[in-house]
Design an enzyme around this catalytic site. Structure first.
Site, PDB file in Angstrom:
ATOM      1  N   HIS A 139     -34.821 112.451  23.625  1.00  0.00           N
ATOM      2  CA  HIS A 139     -34.101 113.065  24.557  1.00  0.00           C
ATOM      3  C   HIS A 139     -35.362 114.170  25.190  1.00  0.00           C
ATOM      4  O   HIS A 139     -34.955 114.867  25.845  1.00  0.00           O
ATOM      5  CB  HIS A 139     -32.913 113.610  24.590  1.00  0.00           C
ATOM      6  CG  HIS A 139     -31.628 112.959  24.605  1.00  0.00           C
ATOM      7  ND1 HIS A 139     -31.204 111.884  23.832  1.00  0.00           N
ATOM      8  CD2 HIS A 139     -30.499 112.541  25.453  1.00  0.00           C
ATOM      9  CE1 HIS A 139     -30.374 111.293  23.772  1.00  0.00           C
ATOM     10  NE2 HIS A 139     -29.664 111.580  25.091  1.00  0.00           N
ATOM     11  N   ASP A 187     -38.063 107.315  28.143  1.00  0.00           N
ATOM     12  CA  ASP A 187     -36.909 108.201  27.376  1.00  0.00           C
ATOM     13  C   ASP A 187     -35.752 107.185  27.175  1.00  0.00           C
ATOM     14  O   ASP A 187     -35.689 106.376  28.278  1.00  0.00           O
ATOM     15  CB  ASP A 187     -36.918 109.355  27.986  1.00  0.00           C
ATOM     16  CG  ASP A 187     -36.062 110.362  26.807  1.00  0.00           C
ATOM     17  OD1 ASP A 187     -34.756 110.273  27.068  1.00  0.00           O
ATOM     18  OD2 ASP A 187     -36.565 111.465  26.633  1.00  0.00           O
ATOM     19  N   GLY A 188     -35.079 107.520  26.472  1.00  0.00           N
ATOM     20  CA  GLY A 188     -33.915 106.540  26.236  1.00  0.00           C
ATOM     21  C   GLY A 188     -32.761 106.855  27.280  1.00  0.00           C
ATOM     22  O   GLY A 188     -31.803 106.306  27.524  1.00  0.00           O
ATOM     23  N   HIS A 249     -25.049 102.384  29.225  1.00  0.00           N
ATOM     24  CA  HIS A 249     -24.567 103.695  29.120  1.00  0.00           C
ATOM     25  C   HIS A 249     -24.361 104.202  30.513  1.00  0.00           C
ATOM     26  O   HIS A 249     -25.276 104.163  31.292  1.00  0.00           O
ATOM     27  CB  HIS A 249     -25.338 104.561  28.478  1.00  0.00           C
ATOM     28  CG  HIS A 249     -24.883 106.108  28.238  1.00  0.00           C
ATOM     29  ND1 HIS A 249     -24.957 106.840  29.017  1.00  0.00           N
ATOM     30  CD2 HIS A 249     -24.373 106.572  27.215  1.00  0.00           C
ATOM     31  CE1 HIS A 249     -24.651 108.000  28.682  1.00  0.00           C
ATOM     32  NE2 HIS A 249     -24.045 107.939  27.313  1.00  0.00           N
ATOM     33  N   GLU A 301     -20.173 104.486  25.585  1.00  0.00           N
ATOM     34  CA  GLU A 301     -20.084 105.261  26.887  1.00  0.00           C
ATOM     35  C   GLU A 301     -20.269 104.312  28.078  1.00  0.00           C
ATOM     36  O   GLU A 301     -21.097 104.705  28.975  1.00  0.00           O
ATOM     37  CB  GLU A 301     -20.674 106.540  26.926  1.00  0.00           C
ATOM     38  CG  GLU A 301     -20.288 107.456  25.697  1.00  0.00           C
ATOM     39  CD  GLU A 301     -21.047 108.743  25.687  1.00  0.00           C
ATOM     40  OE1 GLU A 301     -20.251 109.700  25.479  1.00  0.00           O
ATOM     41  OE2 GLU A 301     -22.311 108.649  25.846  1.00  0.00           O
ATOM     42  N   CYS A 319     -19.658 113.411  33.291  1.00  0.00           N
ATOM     43  CA  CYS A 319     -21.150 113.300  33.995  1.00  0.00           C
ATOM     44  C   CYS A 319     -21.419 112.329  34.729  1.00  0.00           C
ATOM     45  O   CYS A 319     -22.253 112.191  35.559  1.00  0.00           O
ATOM     46  CB  CYS A 319     -21.962 113.221  32.800  1.00  0.00           C
ATOM     47  SG  CYS A 319     -22.084 114.921  31.708  1.00  0.00           S
ATOM     48  N   CYS A 395     -22.391 117.838  27.332  1.00  0.00           N
ATOM     49  CA  CYS A 395     -23.184 117.668  28.526  1.00  0.00           C
ATOM     50  C   CYS A 395     -22.405 117.892  29.748  1.00  0.00           C
ATOM     51  O   CYS A 395     -22.973 118.376  30.808  1.00  0.00           O
ATOM     52  CB  CYS A 395     -23.703 116.443  28.638  1.00  0.00           C
ATOM     53  SG  CYS A 395     -22.379 115.138  28.277  1.00  0.00           S
ATOM     54  N   CYS A 396     -21.028 117.736  29.535  1.00  0.00           N
ATOM     55  CA  CYS A 396     -20.083 117.736  30.779  1.00  0.00           C
ATOM     56  C   CYS A 396     -19.842 119.212  31.339  1.00  0.00           C
ATOM     57  O   CYS A 396     -19.996 119.523  32.586  1.00  0.00           O
ATOM     58  CB  CYS A 396     -19.018 117.069  30.708  1.00  0.00           C
ATOM     59  SG  CYS A 396     -19.110 115.365  30.377  1.00  0.00           S
TER      60      CYS A 396
END
Length: 611
Positions: A139, A187-188, A249, A301, A319, A395-396
């Protein structure tokens, strides 16, 4: 989130209205923004302190001792908080908040390496030799993207360049490192793409747009697969301009699509934009919940297959709804088509808003459309726990904070000859020497009054559900924009409760119906109903609306007739109509889905079988 500044101009293109041009002053959204600013943002910084995110940055800055704490992407939540704080300061200047922003910015600047690299966890755990070695999971670009977005928001809202200087130095490092003839890797987790475009908009530096375009085009070229990972999860199986749907995702997918839309906007790439239109339409018609929720699978997810939308196992990450709003906003800017404004409305009032409590300080990570009364919270993110103050992967919460603090920027745009109003909220809109005052109690009341001292030309989004809408007493078509002129304009959107049926291809809810009123999807909670919600069936009588000023901060509830089963039966029966042959008639009370789980945790459902 930071696509608020005017991008490169072209005739007929919708231009975002920046800070100070649109202000929410009352109605539905003002108290939510107030709680976000007064309570959520200060407590969010406290949570980041407790979780170790701030500790990591201080260590990277040479302050204190210890080891890195938490996930490798821990910095990203700090940057989302900084962005939220910047937008909040722009809305409501506050000395204490400004000090918090400045103090944290100084730590971030001190943590940055001389060549521009910045990622505290990688720096602390792996050193310089560990940079970009596991980019599919590390990330590093994702964190950089959120830093850039925070920096752009800070310079626009506060006028200080300290964080922007950090972002420019980092972006220059990325441009020197990645691309053809350099390191070929992605980036993933996308987000760097739309961040770089926004940095280009702010600075005019073309290399940032060039790199954003390269990252978008690099998807689907086998890079991640060469690392031994399944590409579908990372939206890397098919090149973006060749894809016909979203997969993998859900947050990654919609963030990438939003970044690709930004690239298409700035480069005039109509082929790419057309591909994104196809992808959005397919997502919206086959992979989106009635709440606007995105992502059907807990595993990964992820988006599921077409019409794979189970109500009880819905993931629908908060998110993902935010990312969906970001993508739809960019498509709206590019096309001016009302369907994208409708999508923003559905996601905003339902899929997004359900993720935060009425108090503003407790959250849902996932947003199912059904919770059984005896549900066991077998996962830390399970809504059966009730709303939570923070998560191990947080994250949310800061994503919600930055969305609420920047919400004003989603309401309206301008073209050379008109102002477009996309979302209805009480407030003020200024553009081209015209000042509009918007007076409305939407979504509880469907009347929107717009006044101005001088004649104005306004284009009003008429939602697709609003059959029978009028502007100044004249009927207008639903699902498009209606143009009106003058100093007084009145839009009336009919808010008759609706019963909507599930697409029969959604096996999990085939034969079920949901209740809606205006932009709101409704849910039935055990708290309001005498019968067992798990066994509830809806009768054919039309629901009626009634105001409840004290319930859940004041909502309009829907009342209908239903029948509830008695006793226990096997999960199967040789008699197909067995479920319809038992039970007593009851009143069904439904509340807006966004407000569920703000009291006791109990059974809840959006989709109801019909008798």
């Amino acid at each position: 989130m930071t696509s608020r500044s005017p991008a490169a101009t072209s005739k007929g293109r919708r231009h975002p209205l920046g800070l100070g041009q649109v202000s929410i002053t009352g109605g539905f959204w003002a108290p939510r923004q107030a709680r976000n600013g007064a309570d959520a943002i200060p407590s969010g910084q406290d949570q980041l302190e407790k979780a170790g995110n701030l500790h990591n940055l201080r260590l990277a800055a040479g302050i204190g001792e210890g080891e890195a704490i938490g996930p490798v992407f821990a910095d990203s939540d700090v940057y989302k908080w900084l962005e939220a704080a910047a937008w909040e300061y722009g809305r409501n200047p506050d000395d204490d908040l400004l000090k918090r922003i400045r103090d944290l910015t100084a730590v971030v600047a001190a943590a940055q390496r001389e060549d521009g690299y910045l990622d505290s966890v990688v720096q602390l755990r792996y050193g310089d030799e560990g940079r970009y070695q596991q980019l599919v999971w590390s990330h590093e670009h994702y964190c950089a993207g959120h830093l850039i977005q925070a920096a752009v928001a800070t310079v626009r809202c506060i006028g200080e360049r300290d964080l922007l200087d950090v972002a420019i130095k980092l972006a220059d490092h990325l441009y020197a490192t990645f691309g053809d003839g350099k390191t070929v890797d992605v980036d993933g987790h996308p987000v760097i793409e739309m961040a770089l475009v926004e940095l280009y908009r702010e600075t005019g530096t073309a290399t940032y747009l060039e790199l954003a375009k390269w990252f978008v085009e690099a998807r689907g070229q086998g890079i991640i697969e060469r690392h031994g990972h399944s590409p579908a999860y990372f939206s890397d199986r098919v090149p973006v301009r060749e894809a016909t749907t979203v997969e993998g995702h859900s947050v990654r997918a919609v963030y990438l699509a939003a970044g690709a839309a930004d690239v298409a906007l700035e480069t005039g790439d109509t082929e790419l934009l057309d591909a994104l239109k196809v992808q959005f339409e397919h997502m919206w018609s086959t992979k989106t919940y009635v709440t606007g929720g995105l992502g059907a699978r807990w595993d990964g997810e992820a988006f599921g297959d077409e019409y794979e939308l189970p109500a009880d196992r819905a993931y629908a990450e908060t998110c993902a709804a935010i990312g969906g709003i970001q993508w739809a906003w960019r498509m709206l800017l590019a096309t001016g088509e009302a369907v994208y404004g409708d999508a923003i409305e559905r996601m905003l009032y339902n899929g997004f808003l359900a993720g935060v409590s009425l108090s503003g300080t407790e959250y849902f990570y996932v947003n199912p459309l059904q919770l059984r009364g005896a549900a066991y919270p077998d996962n830390g993110r399970s809504p059966a726990h009730g709303r939570r103050g923070w998560f191990d992967c947080a994250c949310c919460p800061p994503n919600i904070m930055r969305t609420l603090s920047s919400l004003d920027g989603y309401l309206a745009t301008s073209t050379d000859d008109a102002i477009q109003i996309h979302q209805y909220a009480a407030g003020v809109i200024k553009s081209g020497g015209v000042e509009l005052t918007v007076d409305t109690a939407y979504p509880w009341d469907g009347t929107v009054r717009i006044t101005s001292a001088t004649p104005a030309t306004v284009e009003l989004r008429i939602p697709a559900w609003a059959e029978g809408a009028t502007v100044n007493g004249q009927a207008v078509d639903a699902g498009r924009y209606a143009r009106a002129e003058g100093t007084e304009i009145e839009l009336v959107l009919p808010l008759t409760p609706r019963v909507v049926g599930a697409d029969p291809r959604i096996d999990a809810v085939r034969g079920c119906v949901a209740l809606e009123r205006g932009p709101l999807v409704y849910a039935v909670e055990q708290e309001d109903n005498a019968g067992n919600v798990d066994d509830l069936h809806l009768l054919p009588e039309a629901p009626v609306a009634s105001e409840s000023t004290k319930l859940l901060d004041g909502v309009t509830v829907l009342r209908a007739k239903g029948r509830v089963g008695t006793g226990h039966r096997p999960g199967w029966s040789f008699a197909p109509d067995a479920a319809d042959s038992v039970g007593e008639e009851v009143e069904v009370v439904a509340v807006p889905y966004y407000a569920w789980a703000n009291r006791e945790i109990g059974a809840m459902r959006v989709w109801l079988p019909r008798v």
